[in-house]
Design a protein around this motif. Structure first.
Motif, PDB file in Angstrom:
ATOM      1  N   GLY A  80      29.354 -13.741  85.340  1.00  0.00           N
ATOM      2  CA  GLY A  80      29.765 -14.876  86.045  1.00  0.00           C
ATOM      3  C   GLY A  80      31.082 -14.337  87.011  1.00  0.00           C
ATOM      4  N   THR A  81      31.883 -15.256  87.420  1.00  0.00           N
ATOM      5  CA  THR A  81      32.615 -15.066  88.555  1.00  0.00           C
ATOM      6  C   THR A  81      34.093 -15.489  87.757  1.00  0.00           C
ATOM      7  N   VAL A  82      35.285 -14.730  87.981  1.00  0.00           N
ATOM      8  CA  VAL A  82      36.557 -15.153  87.790  1.00  0.00           C
ATOM      9  C   VAL A  82      37.062 -15.989  88.859  1.00  0.00           C
ATOM     10  N   THR A  83      37.416 -17.163  88.397  1.00  0.00           N
ATOM     11  CA  THR A  83      37.842 -18.107  89.254  1.00  0.00           C
ATOM     12  C   THR A  83      39.372 -18.206  89.566  1.00  0.00           C
ATOM     13  N   THR A  84      40.010 -18.163  88.286  1.00  0.00           N
ATOM     14  CA  THR A  84      41.623 -17.946  88.437  1.00  0.00           C
ATOM     15  C   THR A  84      41.690 -16.978  87.059  1.00  0.00           C
ATOM     16  N   TYR A  85      42.997 -16.900  86.861  1.00  0.00           N
ATOM     17  CA  TYR A  85      43.314 -15.982  85.968  1.00  0.00           C
ATOM     18  C   TYR A  85      44.867 -16.002  85.442  1.00  0.00           C
ATOM     19  N   CYS A  86      45.268 -15.467  84.486  1.00  0.00           N
ATOM     20  CA  CYS A  86      46.622 -15.255  84.053  1.00  0.00           C
ATOM     21  C   CYS A  86      46.946 -13.949  83.461  1.00  0.00           C
ATOM     22  N   VAL A  87      47.825 -13.142  83.705  1.00  0.00           N
ATOM     23  CA  VAL A  87      48.113 -11.880  83.154  1.00  0.00           C
ATOM     24  C   VAL A  87      49.224 -12.047  82.182  1.00  0.00           C
ATOM     25  N   VAL A  88      49.150 -11.903  81.025  1.00  0.00           N
ATOM     26  CA  VAL A  88      49.878 -12.081  79.813  1.00  0.00           C
ATOM     27  C   VAL A  88      50.693 -10.886  79.369  1.00  0.00           C
ATOM     28  N   ASN A  89      51.918 -10.873  79.898  1.00  0.00           N
ATOM     29  CA  ASN A  89      52.962  -9.919  79.802  1.00  0.00           C
ATOM     30  C   ASN A  89      54.116 -10.117  78.530  1.00  0.00           C
ATOM     31  N   PRO A 100      49.949  -5.311  78.765  1.00  0.00           N
ATOM     32  CA  PRO A 100      49.390  -6.750  79.416  1.00  0.00           C
ATOM     33  C   PRO A 100      48.184  -6.807  79.376  1.00  0.00           C
ATOM     34  N   TYR A 101      47.613  -8.252  79.250  1.00  0.00           N
ATOM     35  CA  TYR A 101      46.037  -8.285  79.292  1.00  0.00           C
ATOM     36  C   TYR A 101      45.823  -9.535  80.207  1.00  0.00           C
ATOM     37  N   ILE A 102      44.469  -9.785  80.295  1.00  0.00           N
ATOM     38  CA  ILE A 102      44.040 -10.883  81.228  1.00  0.00           C
ATOM     39  C   ILE A 102      43.212 -12.008  80.544  1.00  0.00           C
ATOM     40  N   CYS A 103      43.850 -13.260  80.747  1.00  0.00           N
ATOM     41  CA  CYS A 103      43.188 -14.286  80.130  1.00  0.00           C
ATOM     42  C   CYS A 103      42.402 -14.898  81.731  1.00  0.00           C
ATOM     43  N   ALA A 104      41.076 -15.112  81.691  1.00  0.00           N
ATOM     44  CA  ALA A 104      40.603 -15.690  82.981  1.00  0.00           C
ATOM     45  C   ALA A 104      39.897 -16.779  82.933  1.00  0.00           C
ATOM     46  N   GLY A 117      38.136 -16.886  79.124  1.00  0.00           N
ATOM     47  CA  GLY A 117      37.797 -15.429  78.541  1.00  0.00           C
ATOM     48  C   GLY A 117      38.709 -14.414  78.778  1.00  0.00           C
ATOM     49  N   LEU A 118      38.648 -13.374  77.839  1.00  0.00           N
ATOM     50  CA  LEU A 118      39.597 -12.453  77.867  1.00  0.00           C
ATOM     51  C   LEU A 118      38.788 -11.405  78.823  1.00  0.00           C
ATOM     52  N   PRO A 123      42.322  -2.260  84.507  1.00  0.00           N
ATOM     53  CA  PRO A 123      43.862  -2.520  84.534  1.00  0.00           C
ATOM     54  C   PRO A 123      44.453  -3.853  85.177  1.00  0.00           C
ATOM     55  N   ALA A 124      45.265  -4.765  84.321  1.00  0.00           N
ATOM     56  CA  ALA A 124      45.826  -5.902  84.784  1.00  0.00           C
ATOM     57  C   ALA A 124      46.184  -6.234  86.212  1.00  0.00           C
ATOM     58  N   ASP A 125      46.792  -5.303  86.860  1.00  0.00           N
ATOM     59  CA  ASP A 125      47.002  -5.397  88.176  1.00  0.00           C
ATOM     60  C   ASP A 125      45.647  -5.439  89.059  1.00  0.00           C
ATOM     61  N   GLN A 126      44.585  -5.060  88.685  1.00  0.00           N
ATOM     62  CA  GLN A 126      43.479  -4.982  89.484  1.00  0.00           C
ATOM     63  C   GLN A 126      42.352  -6.345  89.469  1.00  0.00           C
ATOM     64  N   ILE A 127      42.882  -7.197  88.651  1.00  0.00           N
ATOM     65  CA  ILE A 127      42.258  -8.565  88.718  1.00  0.00           C
ATOM     66  C   ILE A 127      42.208  -9.244  89.786  1.00  0.00           C
TER      67      ILE A 127
END
Lengths: 170, 152
Positions: A80-89, A100-104, A117-118, A123-127
């Motif tokens: 699938g395709t990441v539409t939006t995301y949140c980096v949890v710090n 940090p992890y990414i919730c997308a 999804g997780l 790396p979190a800064d490359q999402i």
């Protein structure tokens, strides 16, 4: 009768555990049970609305727009395709994933609604929006009718999706 | 798919609160952990069990802690024929107000008398603590009260 053994070496009692607990039986209903049974087989199952043709995952058994039952089961892609995301710090109690992890929000190919999804193995800064990802499942003998069957999503190396393909789903 | 194929699962929603108990109830709970029953002196010399930080009649600070029990008198009770999972005993028991020897107020706890015919208001009972290794400083450190003389 009082036991003569003392526990003075433990120091005075200063706190009391007072858990509040609710035990209940949960049933997800027929439509979501199909989705959960799909997870047990290592696949994402959705349902299509017979009126508007949109595919919902997980399906609640009816189309929220048309109010009609969704009767056609649709197997969706593992990508699938990441539409939006949140980096949890921010750390919080009970956190099980290293920050940090990414919730997308992931729009699975073939679906008309995104899915949380997780994201791992990046790396979190490359999402980024539009990133193409694939689901990574637990070992086949570990699959259960639960979202715990999906370990996470990871980049699958395809070029990013065109914004036009997912702008409706933001 | 017929409805009977819908999944179901047992869930537990739990908030693991803990609260601080303060110096007076803390001393009472520490006593329970040590296998002792403690009350506190009220401003008019009466003994309050379980102890409070303030005298409920005057509002004054309460005084020294004093040992009470281990025996006492059943002032009132209600029989529980079908214990629930959260109850202190798995077999039928009585919720009872027990006024411990040396106390002027009654403590609510379970009485394990064996049956409702084995218990009457005014009966003497005595405390049955859990084994020392299982006590944590909580009301459940008292397993139950039992008829004095060991009828149960």
């Amino acid at each position: 009768m009082a036991d003569p053994t003392t526990t003075e070496d433990l120091g005075p009692v200063t706190t009391l555990a007072t858990p509040i607990r609710l035990d209940f039986e949960f049933t997800p209903g027929v439509a979501q049970s199909r989705f959960l049974r799909g997870l047990e087989q290592g696949k994402f199952m959705g349902q299509r609305c017979p009126t508007c043709g949109k595919v919902y995952v997980p399906s609640r058994g009816s189309c929220p727009t048309d109010g009609v039952p969704t009767t056609e089961d649709v197997a969706l892609a593992n990508v699938g395709t990441v539409t939006t995301y949140c980096v949890v710090n921010v750390p919080f109690a009970g956190q099980s994933i290293e920050i940090p992890y990414i919730c997308a929000q992931v729009l699975l190919d073939g679906a008309n609604i995104s899915f949380m999804g997780l994201i791992q193995e990046i790396p979190a800064d490359q999402i980024r929006m539009g990133m193409r990802v694939e689901a990574v499942w637990v070992e086949p003998d570990q699959l259960t009718p639960s979202l715990e069957s999906v370990r996470y999503f990871r980049p699958n190396g395809e070029p990013d999706a065109d914004y036009e393909t997912y702008k409706e789903y933001l | 798919m017929p409805d009977s194929e819908a999944l179901h699962a047992s869930h537990r929603l739990e908030y693991p609160y803990s609260r601080s108990v303060g110096p007076v109830i803390g001393a009472f709970l520490t006593g329970l952990r040590d296998g002792r029953l403690l009350g506190v002196k009220g401003s008019n010399g009466s003994v309050i069990v379980p102890p409070t930080e303030y005298d409920p009649t005057t509002g004054d600070d309460t005084g020294d802690m004093v040992d009470v029990g281990p025996g006492g008198v059943v002032e009132s009770w209600a029989w529980v024929s079908h214990p629930l999972p959260k109850h202190p005993l798995t077999t039928p028991f009585a919720w009872a107000l027990v006024r411990l020897d040396g106390a002027d107020t009654a403590l609510l706890h379970a009485v394990d008398s064996g049956g409702p015919d084995e218990l009457a208001t005014g009966d003497r009972v005595t405390v049955r603590f859990r084994p020392a290794a299982e006590r944590i400083g909580a009301m459940a450190d008292i397993e139950a009260f039992v008829p004095e003389g060991g009828a149960a």
